[in-house]
Scaffold this motif. Structure first.
Motif, PDB file in Angstrom:
ATOM      1  N   GLU A 127      -0.333 -23.606   5.888  1.00 17.16           N
ATOM      2  CA  GLU A 127       1.020 -23.658   5.345  1.00 17.16           C
ATOM      3  C   GLU A 127       1.802 -22.396   5.715  1.00 17.16           C
ATOM      4  N   CYS A 128       1.135 -21.254   5.661  1.00 14.09           N
ATOM      5  CA  CYS A 128       1.793 -20.011   6.081  1.00 14.09           C
ATOM      6  C   CYS A 128       2.267 -20.124   7.528  1.00 14.09           C
ATOM      7  N   ALA A 129       1.405 -20.644   8.395  1.00 13.27           N
ATOM      8  CA  ALA A 129       1.747 -20.756   9.812  1.00 13.27           C
ATOM      9  C   ALA A 129       2.965 -21.645  10.021  1.00 13.27           C
ATOM     10  N   GLU A 130       3.076 -22.708   9.219  1.00 15.11           N
ATOM     11  CA  GLU A 130       4.231 -23.596   9.322  1.00 15.11           C
ATOM     12  C   GLU A 130       5.534 -22.873   9.007  1.00 15.11           C
ATOM     13  N   ARG A 131       5.447 -21.802   8.250  1.00 12.50           N
ATOM     14  CA  ARG A 131       6.621 -21.020   7.871  1.00 12.50           C
ATOM     15  C   ARG A 131       6.770 -19.756   8.708  1.00 12.50           C
ATOM     16  N   GLY A 132       6.022 -19.666   9.797  1.00 14.45           N
ATOM     17  CA  GLY A 132       6.116 -18.506  10.669  1.00 14.45           C
ATOM     18  C   GLY A 132       5.362 -17.295  10.184  1.00 14.45           C
ATOM     19  N   GLN A 133       4.463 -17.470   9.209  1.00 16.13           N
ATOM     20  CA  GLN A 133       3.675 -16.359   8.678  1.00 16.13           C
ATOM     21  C   GLN A 133       2.279 -16.404   9.308  1.00 16.13           C
ATOM     22  N   HIS A 134       2.115 -15.695  10.411  1.00 15.72           N
ATOM     23  CA  HIS A 134       0.877 -15.751  11.190  1.00 15.72           C
ATOM     24  C   HIS A 134       0.029 -14.487  11.063  1.00 15.72           C
ATOM     25  N   ARG A 135       0.595 -13.393  10.616  1.00 18.67           N
ATOM     26  CA  ARG A 135      -0.111 -12.111  10.672  1.00 18.67           C
ATOM     27  C   ARG A 135      -1.017 -11.921   9.463  1.00 18.67           C
ATOM     28  N   PRO A 136      -2.294 -11.608   9.684  1.00 19.48           N
ATOM     29  CA  PRO A 136      -3.229 -11.433   8.569  1.00 19.48           C
ATOM     30  C   PRO A 136      -2.847 -10.233   7.712  1.00 19.48           C
ATOM     31  N   THR A 137      -3.140 -10.323   6.424  1.00 16.28           N
ATOM     32  CA  THR A 137      -2.719  -9.289   5.480  1.00 16.28           C
ATOM     33  C   THR A 137      -3.828  -8.459   4.837  1.00 16.28           C
ATOM     34  N   PRO A 138      -5.138  -8.749   5.005  1.00 10.27           N
ATOM     35  CA  PRO A 138      -6.142  -7.824   4.461  1.00 10.27           C
ATOM     36  C   PRO A 138      -5.924  -6.430   5.030  1.00 10.27           C
ATOM     37  N   LEU A 139      -5.994  -5.424   4.165  1.00 12.69           N
ATOM     38  CA  LEU A 139      -5.661  -4.070   4.610  1.00 12.69           C
ATOM     39  C   LEU A 139      -6.568  -3.038   3.971  1.00 12.69           C
ATOM     40  N   LEU A 140      -6.658  -1.916   4.648  1.00 14.71           N
ATOM     41  CA  LEU A 140      -7.420  -0.757   4.182  1.00 14.71           C
ATOM     42  C   LEU A 140      -6.433   0.343   3.830  1.00 14.71           C
ATOM     43  N   LEU A 141      -6.538   0.857   2.605  1.00 11.47           N
ATOM     44  CA  LEU A 141      -5.681   1.957   2.161  1.00 11.47           C
ATOM     45  C   LEU A 141      -6.537   3.200   1.982  1.00 11.47           C
ATOM     46  N   ARG A 142      -6.019   4.341   2.448  1.00 11.08           N
ATOM     47  CA  ARG A 142      -6.764   5.593   2.314  1.00 11.08           C
ATOM     48  C   ARG A 142      -5.839   6.691   1.791  1.00 11.08           C
ATOM     49  N   TYR A 143      -6.348   7.404   0.797  1.00 10.95           N
ATOM     50  CA  TYR A 143      -5.581   8.460   0.153  1.00 10.95           C
ATOM     51  C   TYR A 143      -6.411   9.745   0.131  1.00 10.95           C
ATOM     52  N   GLY A 144      -5.744  10.871   0.334  1.00 13.37           N
ATOM     53  CA  GLY A 144      -6.369  12.180   0.186  1.00 13.37           C
ATOM     54  C   GLY A 144      -5.719  12.935  -0.961  1.00 13.37           C
ATOM     55  N   PRO A 145      -6.069  14.203  -1.142  1.00 15.27           N
ATOM     56  CA  PRO A 145      -5.499  14.985  -2.239  1.00 15.27           C
ATOM     57  C   PRO A 145      -3.971  15.014  -2.183  1.00 15.27           C
ATOM     58  N   GLY A 146      -3.349  14.723  -3.313  1.00 14.82           N
ATOM     59  CA  GLY A 146      -1.904  14.706  -3.404  1.00 14.82           C
ATOM     60  C   GLY A 146      -1.261  13.387  -3.017  1.00 14.82           C
ATOM     61  N   ASP A 147      -2.027  12.444  -2.492  1.00  9.70           N
ATOM     62  CA  ASP A 147      -1.467  11.149  -2.077  1.00  9.70           C
ATOM     63  C   ASP A 147      -1.292  10.215  -3.271  1.00  9.70           C
ATOM     64  N   TRP A 148      -0.340   9.286  -3.131  1.00  8.33           N
ATOM     65  CA  TRP A 148      -0.038   8.323  -4.186  1.00  8.33           C
ATOM     66  C   TRP A 148       0.740   7.159  -3.573  1.00  8.33           C
ATOM     67  N   ALA A 149       0.875   6.078  -4.312  1.00  6.75           N
ATOM     68  CA  ALA A 149       1.650   4.926  -3.848  1.00  6.75           C
ATOM     69  C   ALA A 149       2.678   4.553  -4.905  1.00  6.75           C
ATOM     70  N   GLY A 150       3.945   4.381  -4.484  1.00  4.59           N
ATOM     71  CA  GLY A 150       4.991   3.965  -5.397  1.00  4.59           C
ATOM     72  C   GLY A 150       4.826   2.524  -5.831  1.00  4.59           C
ATOM     73  N   LEU A 151       5.512   2.158  -6.886  1.00  4.64           N
ATOM     74  CA  LEU A 151       5.442   0.789  -7.397  1.00  4.64           C
ATOM     75  C   LEU A 151       6.078  -0.166  -6.405  1.00  4.64           C
ATOM     76  N   HIS A 152       5.395  -1.284  -6.140  1.00  2.76           N
ATOM     77  CA  HIS A 152       5.862  -2.222  -5.122  1.00  2.76           C
ATOM     78  C   HIS A 152       5.233  -3.595  -5.353  1.00  2.76           C
ATOM     79  N   GLN A 153       5.629  -4.552  -4.508  1.00  2.75           N
ATOM     80  CA  GLN A 153       5.052  -5.894  -4.476  1.00  2.75           C
ATOM     81  C   GLN A 153       4.748  -6.259  -3.030  1.00  2.75           C
ATOM     82  N   ASP A 154       3.664  -7.004  -2.801  1.00  2.00           N
ATOM     83  CA  ASP A 154       3.243  -7.405  -1.461  1.00  2.00           C
ATOM     84  C   ASP A 154       3.647  -8.860  -1.226  1.00  2.00           C
TER      85      ASP A 154
END
Length: 258
Positions: free
Chosen positions: A137-164
């Motif tokens: 169904e994603c492909a039918e809507r032009g959504q072909h790119r896989p979304t599993p991801l690796l996130l890496r943080y070091g000292p002082g790193d953070w992520a703002g509030l968001h939606q995927d």
């Protein structure tokens, strides 16, 4: 006290639905998942914490893939885009590690069971029973790119509030799996979820999963029983500041991206 500020009740898992029995996984760590209990926790708390989904060895191996750029279709430096500090990278379809593929595929039936119970409450569309059907169904809507991801943080790193979100078709739940051991590999870096509540203050939930544990949470919103029926509460997620060490997380998103 204003009735809108009281805890939402009754719990959604007590409401009738047509979702049928929860699916049962066979073999591996996924076999121990109690989807009924996870659904109750998700509705009560807004997020649900799983038992370990990956072994310590699998966690270490996946965290180390961040040093192999050939495995990823794109990489993002968060500070460059105002997203926070740290970095993340999306696995390429052809080079996604097998434990990531297996986890995405194995988790999906239970996630779809929960998502469809929510859909019945919200009057939204139902989702297919298999990940392959969702991705078609994603492909039918032009959504072909896989979304599993690796996130890496070091000292002082953070992520703002968001939606995927990533496109027109959005599966409503996702999972973040911790690949580093808290208080051993890193300190700080809590998972933060903020829920907007109509006519009330926003609600924050802070979660500290253990090594290999997954956090199930909404992509955009969740259904909540309010004084006048079911309503949508918008949810955003982020990561608190890492105080020391290195924190790695596997993000398992079920819909593909444009």
């Amino acid at each position: 006290m204003d009735r809108a500020l009281l805890p939402d009740e009754p719990a959604l898992f007590d409401l009738p639905d047509d979702g049928g029995p929860a699916p049962r996984a066979h073999g591996g760590l996924l076999a121990g998942l109690d989807w009924e209990a996870l659904y109750r926790e998700l509705n009560t708390r807004g997020v649900a914490l799983t038992p370990p989904l990956l072994t310590p060895g699998e966690c270490a191996a996946l965290a180390a893939t961040g040093d192999r750029p050939e495995l990823f279709r794109s990489r993002v430096t968060m500070a460059r885009h105002g997203f926070g500090s740290g970095g993340y990278a999306y696995y390429a379809d052809a080079t996604t590690p097998e434990p990531v593929r297996a986890l995405r595929m194995g988790l999906y039936p239970g996630m779809a069971w929960m998502a469809n119970r929510w859909a019945a409450l919200l009057g939204e569309r139902r989702y297919p029973a298999t990940l392959d059907a969702l991705l078609a169904e994603c492909a039918e809507r032009g959504q072909h790119r896989p979304t599993p991801l690796l996130l890496r943080y070091g000292p002082g790193d953070w992520a703002g509030l968001h939606q995927d979100v990533y496109g027109e078709l959005v599966f409503p739940l996702q999972v973040a799996v911790l690949l580093s051991a808290p208080d051993t590999d890193f300190t700080g870096g809590e998972s933060v979820f903020v829920e907007q509540r109509p006519q009330a203050q926003s609600r924050a939930v802070v979660v500290r999963p253990g090594l290999g544990q997954g956090v199930i949470f909404p992509v955009r919103h969740r259904p909540v029983r309010g004084p006048h029926g079911i309503r949508r509460h918008t949810v955003r997620h982020g990561t608190g500041e890492v105080l020391s060490g290195r924190r790695a997380v596997l993000g398992v998103i079920f819909h593909n991206a444009r």
